[in-house]
Design a protein around this motif. Structure first.
Motif, PDB file in Angstrom:
ATOM      1  N   ASN A   1       0.651  -1.205   0.136  1.00  8.59           N
ATOM      2  CA  ASN A   1       0.098  -0.032  -0.046  1.00  8.59           C
ATOM      3  C   ASN A   1       0.820   1.172   0.010  1.00  8.59           C
TER       4      ASN A   1
ATOM      5  N   LYS B   1       2.226   1.622  -3.344  1.00  7.78           N
ATOM      6  CA  LYS B   1       1.157   2.107  -4.343  1.00  7.78           C
ATOM      7  C   LYS B   1       0.662   3.237  -4.218  1.00  7.78           C
ATOM      8  N   TYR B   2       0.592   3.691  -3.145  1.00 12.28           N
ATOM      9  CA  TYR B   2      -0.172   5.238  -2.804  1.00 12.28           C
ATOM     10  C   TYR B   2       0.856   6.305  -2.647  1.00 12.28           C
TER      11      TYR B   2
ATOM     12  N   GLY C   1       2.670   9.627   0.917  1.00 16.73           N
ATOM     13  CA  GLY C   1       1.660   9.637  -0.331  1.00 16.73           C
ATOM     14  C   GLY C   1       0.494  10.518  -0.246  1.00 16.73           C
ATOM     15  N   VAL C   2      -0.683  10.011  -0.854  1.00 17.52           N
ATOM     16  CA  VAL C   2      -1.731  10.632  -1.054  1.00 17.52           C
ATOM     17  C   VAL C   2      -2.636  10.908   0.462  1.00 17.52           C
TER      18      VAL C   2
ATOM     19  N   ILE D   1      -8.975   7.630  -2.938  1.00 23.14           N
ATOM     20  CA  ILE D   1      -8.309   6.496  -3.293  1.00 23.14           C
ATOM     21  C   ILE D   1      -9.159   6.100  -4.566  1.00 23.14           C
TER      22      ILE D   1
END
Length: 399
Positions: A299, A302-303, A333-334, A354
């Motif tokens: 995760n 990925k983010y 990240g986001v 997301i």
């Protein structure tokens, strides 16, 4: 008298053999016969004060035998006196509710309101009572309880653990509901593309190739979804069974980082890892803890934005208990909106920001993490700010 005759028989047989009056085979048979008589009589003439069990100072009493039998039962057995003080508990009761139960008030050790009410009621009714108890905090438990009055107004409590059976039943229902909902979208897509290929695009090789690639992606989503659903079902079924192995968490996370190295390189992400050497061993299940950090690191990569840093290190926060370690996976990240943080561990929940990124995922990863950490009697905490990154903290018992 028999012992003397046996000794005389031994002696006579050897004399006869010496003067060659009998053969060696006869000598052996005769001596076996007298040996049986000698030792059989010796065993039967054992004095009454000699213990039956070798090494014990006295024979096992009837109460001792009953306690041994009760401790081997899988059911929880507790006996209370008329003041609700625990005067006896078997080994299974200690494993479920903790050590040193005897001599304590049941209300201070087993906080189940339905059980305490039934204890008060049975004192009035003087009749056997049965009840079902379902607990959800800190872990799901389902018990069937029987209570009965025994001598001197004592209360016998028999508790049978049906947690696994009830969870299995609930999970079958949940699985059907969740799977049918989540699998519907890819199935509809597959069906639509198959109809297109067999109808309007049947003579168009380029369209067929395009649709087949999309169908492969949808089939891959279905496969990942089914794998995660099955994993989550197995974990939830065993959640009440606490792992007991000694696991080297440093070695485990190093292997996880190695498995994710290619994904990190594709986004030019640097993974920094540092755990205190004096906290490298935890109590747990190696395979399941691997799933925890595999999900969290996947995760985080990925983010995270390209050319960023992901850290795995000891958390700055203090663990819930002194004999616990706290490990955080931190990204820049986001992030997650504050109103969504408490929901991201729910099955299939995906935060709105997301969803907009259209990053593939089953929505089960953090649910799997939460249930594994619960099984290890640990803590899983999430700290995040939208567009600033997230910290996923896992607290585990030290070995």
């Amino acid at each position: 008298m028999i012992k003397i005759l046996s000794i005389l028989g031994f002696t006579s047989s050897f004399i006869l053999f010496y003067f060659e009056a009998i053969q060696i085979e006869a000598l052996v048979l005769i001596n076996i016969f007298f040996a049986i008589i000698f030792f059989y009589k010796t065993e039967n003439n054992r004095p009454n004060n000699i213990p039956i069990i070798s090494g014990s100072k006295k024979e096992l009493s009837k109460d001792d035998l009953q306690k041994i039998f009760i401790d081997e039962l899988e059911d929880i057995i507790i006996i209370l006196n008329k003041f609700n003080i625990i005067v006896y508990n078997n080994k299974v009761a200690i494993e479920n509710f903790g050590a040193d139960l005897e001599g304590k008030h049941i209300g201070s050790e087993i906080r189940i309101p339905e059980l305490l009410e039934a204890i008060d009621q049975i004192k009035i009714d003087k009749k056997q009572k049965k009840l079902e108890v379902e607990l959800n905090i800190p872990l799901f438990k389902f018990y069937k309880v029987s209570l009965a009055i025994i001598k001197s107004d004592q209360i016998l409590i028999l508790i049978r653990d049906f947690t696994e059976m009830r969870k299995s039943h609930n999970m079958r229902s949940d699985f059907i509901a969740n799977a049918s909902h989540e699998l519907r979208t890819p199935l509809v897509s597959l069906k639509g593309f198959l109809e297109t290929i067999s109808d309007s695009a049947k003579d168009d090789p380029l369209s067929q190739k395009k649709f087949i690639n999309i169908m492969k992606e949808e089939a891959g989503k279905m496969e990942r979804l089914l794998d995660d659903l099955m994993s989550l079902s197995r974990i939830e079924l065993q959640e009440h069974i606490r792992p007991k192995d000694k696991v080297n968490i440093i070695e485990l996370i190093e292997n996880i980082i190695l498995l994710n190295s290619n994904k990190a390189k594709e986004k030019n992400i640097i993974i920094k890892f540092k755990i205190n050497d004096n906290e490298k061993f935890v109590i747990g299940d190696k395979e399941k803890l691997s799933a925890v950090f595999l999900n969290l690191l996947d995760n985080a990569i990925k983010y995270s934005h390209n050319s960023s840093i992901v850290e795995i290190r000891n958390s700055d926060k203090k663990p819930i208990f002194n004999n616990y370690t706290s490990i955080s996976v931190i990204d820049n990240g986001v992030g997650i909106a504050q109103e969504d943080i408490h929901r991201v561990t729910e099955r299939f929940f995906r935060a709105e920001n997301i969803k907009k990124l259209k990053i593939s995922g089953t929505g089960l990863g953090l649910a799997i993490v939460k249930h594994i950490v619960n099984q290890h009697r640990g803590e899983f905490k999430i700290y995040s700010n939208l567009n600033k990154g997230s910290e996923f903290e896992v607290q585990l018992p030290l070995a």
